[in-house]
Design a protein around this motif. Structure first.
Motif, PDB file in Angstrom:
ATOM      1  N   PHE A  24       3.811   5.013   7.870  1.00  0.00           N
ATOM      2  CA  PHE A  24       3.250   3.762   7.354  1.00  0.00           C
ATOM      3  C   PHE A  24       3.300   3.739   5.833  1.00  0.00           C
ATOM      4  O   PHE A  24       3.739   2.749   5.233  1.00  0.00           O
ATOM      5  CB  PHE A  24       1.812   3.578   7.838  1.00  0.00           C
ATOM      6  N   PHE A  25       2.864   4.805   5.201  1.00  0.00           N
ATOM      7  CA  PHE A  25       2.869   4.839   3.740  1.00  0.00           C
ATOM      8  C   PHE A  25       4.285   4.636   3.190  1.00  0.00           C
ATOM      9  O   PHE A  25       4.488   3.894   2.222  1.00  0.00           O
ATOM     10  CB  PHE A  25       2.307   6.168   3.240  1.00  0.00           C
ATOM     11  N   GLU A  26       5.254   5.290   3.797  1.00  0.00           N
ATOM     12  CA  GLU A  26       6.641   5.140   3.340  1.00  0.00           C
ATOM     13  C   GLU A  26       7.118   3.698   3.508  1.00  0.00           C
ATOM     14  O   GLU A  26       7.751   3.130   2.616  1.00  0.00           O
ATOM     15  CB  GLU A  26       7.561   6.086   4.114  1.00  0.00           C
ATOM     16  N   GLY A  27       6.814   3.112   4.670  1.00  0.00           N
ATOM     17  CA  GLY A  27       7.222   1.737   4.923  1.00  0.00           C
ATOM     18  C   GLY A  27       6.523   0.758   3.998  1.00  0.00           C
ATOM     19  O   GLY A  27       7.138  -0.196   3.507  1.00  0.00           O
ATOM     20  N   PHE A  28       5.235   0.991   3.749  1.00  0.00           N
ATOM     21  CA  PHE A  28       4.478   0.095   2.879  1.00  0.00           C
ATOM     22  C   PHE A  28       5.028   0.115   1.454  1.00  0.00           C
ATOM     23  O   PHE A  28       5.207  -0.939   0.834  1.00  0.00           O
ATOM     24  CB  PHE A  28       3.002   0.491   2.883  1.00  0.00           C
ATOM     25  N   VAL A  29       5.291   1.308   0.936  1.00  0.00           N
ATOM     26  CA  VAL A  29       5.821   1.428  -0.426  1.00  0.00           C
ATOM     27  C   VAL A  29       7.158   0.703  -0.549  1.00  0.00           C
ATOM     28  O   VAL A  29       7.384  -0.074  -1.492  1.00  0.00           O
ATOM     29  CB  VAL A  29       5.972   2.912  -0.824  1.00  0.00           C
ATOM     30  N   LYS A  30       8.034   0.927   0.392  1.00  0.00           N
ATOM     31  CA  LYS A  30       9.352   0.284   0.370  1.00  0.00           C
ATOM     32  C   LYS A  30       9.224  -1.241   0.376  1.00  0.00           C
ATOM     33  O   LYS A  30       9.877  -1.945  -0.395  1.00  0.00           O
ATOM     34  CB  LYS A  30      10.171   0.757   1.571  1.00  0.00           C
ATOM     35  N   SER A  31       8.358  -1.740   1.239  1.00  0.00           N
ATOM     36  CA  SER A  31       8.192  -3.191   1.371  1.00  0.00           C
ATOM     37  C   SER A  31       7.438  -3.794   0.191  1.00  0.00           C
ATOM     38  O   SER A  31       7.697  -4.936  -0.199  1.00  0.00           O
ATOM     39  CB  SER A  31       7.485  -3.525   2.691  1.00  0.00           C
ATOM     40  N   MET A  32       6.496  -3.060  -0.380  1.00  0.00           N
ATOM     41  CA  MET A  32       5.783  -3.555  -1.561  1.00  0.00           C
ATOM     42  C   MET A  32       6.728  -3.698  -2.741  1.00  0.00           C
ATOM     43  O   MET A  32       6.664  -4.696  -3.481  1.00  0.00           O
ATOM     44  CB  MET A  32       4.635  -2.616  -1.927  1.00  0.00           C
ATOM     45  N   ILE A  33       7.593  -2.728  -2.942  1.00  0.00           N
ATOM     46  CA  ILE A  33       8.554  -2.819  -4.042  1.00  0.00           C
ATOM     47  C   ILE A  33       9.473  -4.019  -3.827  1.00  0.00           C
ATOM     48  O   ILE A  33       9.777  -4.769  -4.763  1.00  0.00           O
ATOM     49  CB  ILE A  33       9.366  -1.515  -4.158  1.00  0.00           C
ATOM     50  N   LYS A  34       9.876  -4.220  -2.595  1.00  0.00           N
ATOM     51  CA  LYS A  34      10.742  -5.352  -2.266  1.00  0.00           C
ATOM     52  C   LYS A  34      10.025  -6.679  -2.496  1.00  0.00           C
ATOM     53  O   LYS A  34      10.563  -7.601  -3.114  1.00  0.00           O
ATOM     54  CB  LYS A  34      11.191  -5.229  -0.807  1.00  0.00           C
ATOM     55  N   MET A  35       8.791  -6.781  -1.988  1.00  0.00           N
ATOM     56  CA  MET A  35       8.042  -8.028  -2.147  1.00  0.00           C
ATOM     57  C   MET A  35       7.715  -8.312  -3.597  1.00  0.00           C
ATOM     58  O   MET A  35       7.845  -9.439  -4.077  1.00  0.00           O
ATOM     59  CB  MET A  35       6.748  -7.972  -1.339  1.00  0.00           C
ATOM     60  N   SER A  36       7.293  -7.284  -4.336  1.00  0.00           N
ATOM     61  CA  SER A  36       6.865  -7.506  -5.717  1.00  0.00           C
ATOM     62  C   SER A  36       8.042  -7.753  -6.647  1.00  0.00           C
ATOM     63  O   SER A  36       7.846  -8.031  -7.827  1.00  0.00           O
ATOM     64  CB  SER A  36       6.044  -6.318  -6.226  1.00  0.00           C
ATOM     65  N   SER A  37       9.249  -7.659  -6.105  1.00  0.00           N
ATOM     66  CA  SER A  37      10.444  -7.937  -6.892  1.00  0.00           C
ATOM     67  C   SER A  37      11.016  -9.320  -6.590  1.00  0.00           C
ATOM     68  O   SER A  37      12.095  -9.667  -7.085  1.00  0.00           O
ATOM     69  CB  SER A  37      11.509  -6.866  -6.624  1.00  0.00           C
ATOM     70  N   ILE A  38      10.310 -10.117  -5.773  1.00  0.00           N
ATOM     71  CA  ILE A  38      10.758 -11.487  -5.515  1.00  0.00           C
ATOM     72  C   ILE A  38      10.693 -12.262  -6.826  1.00  0.00           C
ATOM     73  O   ILE A  38       9.634 -12.378  -7.439  1.00  0.00           O
ATOM     74  CB  ILE A  38       9.883 -12.176  -4.450  1.00  0.00           C
ATOM     75  N   GLY A  39      11.819 -12.741  -7.263  1.00  0.00           N
ATOM     76  CA  GLY A  39      11.883 -13.395  -8.572  1.00  0.00           C
ATOM     77  C   GLY A  39      11.241 -14.760  -8.595  1.00  0.00           C
ATOM     78  O   GLY A  39      11.303 -15.514  -7.626  1.00  0.00           O
ATOM     79  N   GLY A  40      10.607 -15.072  -9.700  1.00  0.00           N
ATOM     80  CA  GLY A  40      10.014 -16.383  -9.898  1.00  0.00           C
ATOM     81  C   GLY A  40      10.761 -17.134 -10.983  1.00  0.00           C
ATOM     82  O   GLY A  40      11.831 -16.713 -11.424  1.00  0.00           O
ATOM     83  N   ALA A  41      10.186 -18.248 -11.405  1.00  0.00           N
ATOM     84  CA  ALA A  41      10.810 -19.066 -12.445  1.00  0.00           C
ATOM     85  C   ALA A  41      10.133 -18.829 -13.791  1.00  0.00           C
ATOM     86  O   ALA A  41      10.157 -19.684 -14.670  1.00  0.00           O
ATOM     87  CB  ALA A  41      10.730 -20.543 -12.061  1.00  0.00           C
ATOM     88  N   GLY A  42       9.526 -17.666 -13.954  1.00  0.00           N
ATOM     89  CA  GLY A  42       8.826 -17.358 -15.199  1.00  0.00           C
ATOM     90  C   GLY A  42       9.772 -17.270 -16.380  1.00  0.00           C
ATOM     91  O   GLY A  42      10.907 -16.816 -16.235  1.00  0.00           O
ATOM     92  N   ASN A  43       9.272 -17.685 -17.544  1.00  0.00           N
ATOM     93  CA  ASN A  43      10.138 -17.658 -18.737  1.00  0.00           C
ATOM     94  C   ASN A  43       9.374 -17.309 -20.009  1.00  0.00           C
ATOM     95  O   ASN A  43       9.884 -17.529 -21.107  1.00  0.00           O
ATOM     96  CB  ASN A  43      10.842 -19.011 -18.910  1.00  0.00           C
TER      97      ASN A  43
END
Length: 306
Positions: free
Chosen positions: A277-296
């Protein structure tokens, strides 16, 4: 979908774990200091910051738009219905203030929130990871956009998939429900008037359903009545998955993970192996937190645009 996937890859490549090593080397330690201080004053802070980060990323990407205050006639995301219960914004404010004193105009509020979410998990005995940084802050925050967020009563997974996340990411990120508390309104649909045939969701364990009904009667008048999300609400562990398999998870969205063979298999795997679970959570958190926004921009204060 193809355009979004392309943007996701680009945004992933733009972020870097050593982004502030030269320009603001004390950024991460400063955020960690204020998260720890907040937790010492309020044990719900880790769950609050983790949820805040989720809700930020699922609207316009991870651009810190959930941190903006409503202004004039515009209702910001934090005041939209699903976000009214968000709290601990002061942790981000305090960290930002000190970072601005040390490294003015360098560290984004979106990055501070991503770091705070990581530190929150680590402080309550969960895993830690290197957070890729380099996000920019957005200037748009609309309360109506929070309708896109998955509700606890929802069984749909379309939003998760539209954000470039897989079924495995959905199950791993749902493990964040190991922390925190829910008000009655978020699971009332499962314990009263479930359908025309039964009052209670039959997938709930009978004794668990009875305890929820006692805390949350049909005409509940206790303002903050509710239930913790699992048996260890201030410890990041795999208890959530174990309880889910026993019919003791709170939300309809949790129960929905058992309706498909692929997601049920992942729930079973994480319930039996916390390391997985910890391994899966870390992998998915990095993926989710890297979803790009329109910030400038790099906001000077997290509650207002520059």
């Amino acid at each position: 979908m193809l355009l979004f996937s392309s943007c996701l890859v680009t945004c992933l490549n733009a972020l870097s774990v050593d982004y502030y090593h030269q320009t603001c080397p004390e950024a991460e330690s400063t955020v960690a200091k204020y998260v720890k201080k907040g937790m010492l004053n309020d044990r719900t802070v880790p769950a609050a910051l983790l949820r805040m980060h989720f809700h930020d990323c699922f609207i316009r990407g991870c651009d810190g738009s959930v941190l903006l205050d409503s202004k004039g006639g515009n209702q910001a995301e934090k005041d939209g219905p699903p976000n009214i219960s968000l709290h601990a914004f002061y942790v981000i404010d305090h960290a930002k203030k000190e970072i601005e004193e040390k490294c003015p105009g360098v560290v984004s509020c979106a990055d501070i929130l991503a770091l705070a979410a990581r530190d929150s998990v680590a402080l309550v005995r969960g895993p830690t990871w290197d957070v890729p940084n380099g996000r920019k802050d957005g200037r748009i925050s609309k309360g109506n956009d929070t309708r896109q967020l998955p509700f606890p009563t929802s069984i749909a997974t379309k939003l998760t998939h539209s954000r470039g996340l897989s079924d495995e990411d959905l199950v791993a990120l749902s493990g964040g429900h190991t922390l925190g508390f829910s008000h009655c309104s978020s699971f009332q649909n499962r314990i009263h008037n479930f359908n025309t045939k039964t009052d209670v969701d039959p997938s709930l364990h009978p004794s668990f359903a009875a305890s929820l009904r006692q805390v949350c009667p049909m005409h509940n008048k206790v303002k903050n009545a509710g239930s913790f999300l699992d048996s260890t609400p201030t410890v990041f562990d795999n208890a959530y998955y174990k309880l889910l398999l026993q019919g003791k998870a709170i939300f309809s969205s949790d129960q929905a993970l058992l309706t498909a063979s692929t997601t049920k298999a992942l729930v079973t795997k994480y319930a039996s192996n916390q390391h997985e679970f910890f391994e899966g959570f870390v992998k998915s958190m990095i993926k989710m937190s890297s979803i790009g926004g329109a910030g400038n921009e790099i906001r000077l204060k997290c509650r207002v645009v520059n």
